[in-house]
Design an enzyme around this catalytic site. Structure first.
Site, short mmCIF file in Angstrom:
data_model
loop_
_atom_site.label_atom_id
_atom_site.label_comp_id
_atom_site.label_asym_id
_atom_site.label_seq_id
_atom_site.Cartn_x
_atom_site.Cartn_y
_atom_site.Cartn_z
N TYR A 71 0.83 -1.21 0.00
CA TYR A 71 0.00 0.00 0.00
C TYR A 71 0.85 1.25 0.00
CZ TYR A 71 -4.38 -2.42 -0.06
OH TYR A 71 -5.43 -3.19 -0.49
N VAL A 107 -9.45 4.07 -5.32
CA VAL A 107 -9.10 4.52 -3.96
C VAL A 107 -8.04 5.62 -4.02
CG1 VAL A 107 -9.70 2.30 -2.91
CG2 VAL A 107 -7.37 2.64 -3.81
N HIS A 123 -15.06 1.79 -2.53
CA HIS A 123 -14.08 0.85 -1.96
C HIS A 123 -13.07 1.55 -1.05
CE1 HIS A 123 -14.94 -2.08 -5.51
NE2 HIS A 123 -15.83 -2.18 -4.57
N CYS A 131 -7.98 1.56 12.31
CA CYS A 131 -7.58 0.53 13.28
C CYS A 131 -8.13 -0.81 12.80
CB CYS A 131 -8.14 0.85 14.67
SG CYS A 131 -7.86 -0.48 15.84
N CYS A 152 -5.75 1.63 20.88
CA CYS A 152 -5.66 0.25 21.40
C CYS A 152 -4.30 -0.39 21.18
CB CYS A 152 -6.74 -0.61 20.74
SG CYS A 152 -6.37 -1.02 19.02
N GLY A 189 -14.36 2.72 -17.59
CA GLY A 189 -13.05 2.20 -17.18
C GLY A 189 -13.12 1.12 -16.13
N SER A 191 -13.91 -3.22 -15.52
CA SER A 191 -14.10 -4.54 -16.14
C SER A 191 -15.42 -5.16 -15.70
CB SER A 191 -12.93 -5.45 -15.74
OG SER A 191 -12.85 -5.51 -14.31
N ASN A 215 -15.10 2.00 -22.56
CA ASN A 215 -13.97 1.12 -22.26
C ASN A 215 -13.30 0.75 -23.59
OD1 ASN A 215 -12.35 -1.18 -21.52
ND2 ASN A 215 -13.66 -1.45 -19.74
C1 BV8 Z 1 -18.26 -8.43 -0.47
C2 BV8 Z 1 -10.08 -1.77 -2.79
C3 BV8 Z 1 -19.54 -9.51 1.18
C4 BV8 Z 1 -8.83 -2.42 -2.31
C5 BV8 Z 1 -11.29 -3.43 -4.13
C6 BV8 Z 1 -20.96 -11.96 -6.72
C7 BV8 Z 1 -20.42 -12.73 -7.70
C8 BV8 Z 1 -19.05 -13.11 -7.61
C9 BV8 Z 1 -18.22 -12.70 -6.56
C10 BV8 Z 1 -18.77 -11.93 -5.60
C11 BV8 Z 1 -20.14 -11.57 -5.65
N1 BV8 Z 1 -20.39 -10.81 -4.57
C12 BV8 Z 1 -19.23 -10.69 -3.83
C13 BV8 Z 1 -18.24 -11.36 -4.43
C14 BV8 Z 1 -16.87 -11.45 -3.96
C15 BV8 Z 1 -16.01 -10.24 -4.37
C16 BV8 Z 1 -15.91 -10.16 -5.88
O1 BV8 Z 1 -16.63 -9.43 -6.54
N2 BV8 Z 1 -14.95 -10.93 -6.41
C17 BV8 Z 1 -14.70 -10.88 -7.87
C18 BV8 Z 1 -13.21 -10.84 -8.09
C19 BV8 Z 1 -15.31 -12.05 -8.55
N3 BV8 Z 1 -16.55 -8.99 -3.85
C20 BV8 Z 1 -16.19 -8.64 -2.58
O2 BV8 Z 1 -15.45 -9.30 -1.88
C21 BV8 Z 1 -16.79 -7.35 -2.04
N4 BV8 Z 1 -17.27 -7.57 -0.70
O3 BV8 Z 1 -18.85 -9.00 -1.34
O4 BV8 Z 1 -18.51 -8.57 0.87
C22 BV8 Z 1 -19.96 -9.14 2.51
C23 BV8 Z 1 -21.23 -8.63 2.64
C24 BV8 Z 1 -21.68 -8.31 3.91
C25 BV8 Z 1 -20.84 -8.51 5.02
C26 BV8 Z 1 -19.54 -8.99 4.84
C27 BV8 Z 1 -19.07 -9.29 3.56
C28 BV8 Z 1 -15.71 -6.24 -1.88
C29 BV8 Z 1 -15.04 -5.96 -3.17
C30 BV8 Z 1 -14.08 -4.76 -3.01
C31 BV8 Z 1 -12.64 -5.19 -3.03
N5 BV8 Z 1 -11.75 -4.01 -3.04
N6 BV8 Z 1 -10.50 -2.31 -4.07
C32 BV8 Z 1 -7.59 -1.97 -3.07
O5 BV8 Z 1 -7.72 -1.21 -4.05
O6 BV8 Z 1 -6.50 -2.37 -2.66
S1 BV8 Z 1 -11.74 -4.06 -5.67
C33 BV8 Z 1 -10.62 -3.39 -6.80
O7 BV8 Z 1 -10.63 -4.28 -7.88
C34 BV8 Z 1 -10.99 -2.06 -7.38
O8 BV8 Z 1 -11.53 -1.19 -6.43
C35 BV8 Z 1 -12.01 -2.46 -8.44
O9 BV8 Z 1 -13.28 -2.60 -7.89
C36 BV8 Z 1 -11.53 -3.83 -8.86
C37 BV8 Z 1 -10.80 -3.73 -10.15
O10 BV8 Z 1 -11.78 -3.59 -11.13
P1 BV8 Z 1 -11.72 -2.32 -12.13
O11 BV8 Z 1 -11.66 -1.07 -11.37
O12 BV8 Z 1 -12.79 -2.54 -13.09
O13 BV8 Z 1 -10.28 -2.48 -12.81
P2 BV8 Z 1 -9.74 -3.65 -13.75
O14 BV8 Z 1 -8.28 -3.56 -13.66
O15 BV8 Z 1 -10.42 -4.93 -13.43
O16 BV8 Z 1 -10.23 -3.22 -15.21
C38 BV8 Z 1 -9.80 -2.01 -15.75
C39 BV8 Z 1 -10.71 -1.76 -16.95
O17 BV8 Z 1 -10.36 -0.50 -17.49
C40 BV8 Z 1 -10.54 -2.80 -18.06
O18 BV8 Z 1 -11.82 -3.22 -18.51
C41 BV8 Z 1 -9.78 -2.03 -19.15
O19 BV8 Z 1 -10.17 -2.46 -20.45
C42 BV8 Z 1 -10.24 -0.62 -18.89
N7 BV8 Z 1 -9.31 0.44 -19.31
C43 BV8 Z 1 -7.96 0.36 -19.42
N8 BV8 Z 1 -7.46 1.59 -19.83
C44 BV8 Z 1 -8.54 2.42 -19.95
C45 BV8 Z 1 -9.72 1.69 -19.62
N9 BV8 Z 1 -10.96 2.24 -19.64
C46 BV8 Z 1 -11.05 3.55 -20.02
N10 BV8 Z 1 -9.95 4.32 -20.35
C47 BV8 Z 1 -8.70 3.80 -20.33
N11 BV8 Z 1 -7.66 4.56 -20.66
#
Ligand code: BV8
Length: 246
Positions: A71, A107, A123, A131, A152, A189, A191, A215
């Site tokens: 981080y 973020v 997010h 904490c 704490c 932007g 996926s 996208n």
């Molecule tokens: C939860 C912070 C439950 C941390 C992040 C339903 C189905 C399947 C799975 C699940 C479901 N429900 C929940 C899940 C599990 C999970 C999930 O979704 N897993 C996925 C992988 C299948 N979800 C969770 O765990 C969520 N929590 O469900 O909790 C719960 C409920 C109650 C009580 C307790 C628990 C929490 C998810 C949040 C995780 N944290 N970020 C950090 O940053 O370190 S997620 C993180 O990854 C990002 O924030 C973002 O959300 C994700 C990445 O996705 P994108 O932002 O879309 O980026 P990516 O790289 O994938 O794609 C980039 C895109 O941009 C591409 O398409 C590319 O073509 C395009 N691009 C490139 N260049 C450009 C462009 N577009 C425009 N212009 C350009 N120039």
């Protein structure tokens, strides 16, 4: 000057008639600022890790110093980045349409640095410290490998939402309300693979909104959108603003 990308007239009309516009952004909107997306291969020491393996409470419990190093690397990277034309266009659009709700999965605070206000950080934020035990927002002593909580004495963790953790209730409620109530929903932007963020476009569509994907690479959900504009957000969004002004 010839337009750099084609913005459908029907979309311009929908935006002109819109009372409320809702935008969801992902890592792609920050790509042109030099911030790698989650899909982009991680560099150097981090190349051996999948981001979603590091962004979990389990990974933090297993090795908090490693996760803090990751981080800090991202904080330094983002601190050296500048908002791009895509971020600026979104801040501009908010001044043109009657009401705009901006929800970001990012973020990195780049929307706020571009002038966007009321940004829903779905997010969390990279620069917040919390904490680990109590979840309280606090500021840690950055010199320590793992900063500790002044109350704490437990470990602090970055103020982001990790996989398996719930979305902050206020952010989730506000986002679902805006997606359900909007006339136009722009998915920019992202996926559309991470839930519940990826479900917001469905909510908007099911409530009659015009839904749009911007996208360079159509996502697995592309067919579900009324309009898909294949281009970089730093090019398409300024073009959209210009078309609205015509
Ligand atoms: C939860 C912070 C439950 C941390 C992040 C339903 C189905 C399947 C799975 C699940 C479901 N429900 C929940 C899940 C599990 C999970 C999930 O979704 N897993 C996925 C992988 C299948 N979800 C969770 O765990 C969520 N929590 O469900 O909790 C719960 C409920 C109650 C009580 C307790 C628990 C929490 C998810 C949040 C995780 N944290 N970020 C950090 O940053 O370190 S997620 C993180 O990854 C990002 O924030 C973002 O959300 C994700 C990445 O996705 P994108 O932002 O879309 O980026 P990516 O790289 O994938 O794609 C980039 C895109 O941009 C591409 O398409 C590319 O073509 C395009 N691009 C490139 N260049 C450009 C462009 N577009 C425009 N212009 C350009 N120039």
């Amino acid at each position: 000057m010839a337009p750099k990308c084609d913005i459908p007239d029907a979309l311009i009309t929908a935006l002109r008639d819109a009372r409320l516009v809702c935008i969801l952004t992902g890592a792609g909107v920050s790509a042109e600022s030099g911030v790698p997306t989650f899909r982009d291969a991680q560099e150097g020491l981090w190349a051996q890790y999948e981001p979603q393996d590091l962004a979990t409470p389990e990974a933090f419990l297993a090795d908090p110093a490693l996760i803090w190093r990751w981080y800090r690397w991202r904080r330094q990277l983002v601190a050296g980045a500048e908002p791009n034309a895509g971020h600026l266009a979104i801040a501009e659009l908010a001044k043109i349409v009657p009401q705009l709700t901006l929800i970001t999965q990012n973020v990195d605070s780049l929307h706020q640095r571009a002038g966007s206000t009321g940004v829903i950080e779905f997010h969390g934020n990279l620069f917040d410290d919390r904490c680990f035990a109590e979840g309280t927002l606090t500021s840690g002593d950055d010199s320590l490998d793992v900063p500790t909580c002044p109350d704490c004495g437990g470990n602090l963790r970055p103020g982001v939402v990790w996989f398996g953790e719930a979305i902050p209730a206020a952010a989730l409620d506000e986002s679902c309300a805006a997606a359900s109530d909007c006339d136009v929903f722009l998915s920019v932007g992202t996926s559309s693979l991470v839930y519940p963020a990826a479900g917001l476009a469905d909510l908007a569509r099911d409530n009659g909104a015009t839904v749009v994907e911007i996208n360079p690479l159509p996502t697995t959900h592309a067919a579900d959108f009324d309009f898909t504009i294949a281009g970089n957000s730093g090019v398409v969004l300024p073009e959209l603003i210009d078309s609205l002004a015509l």
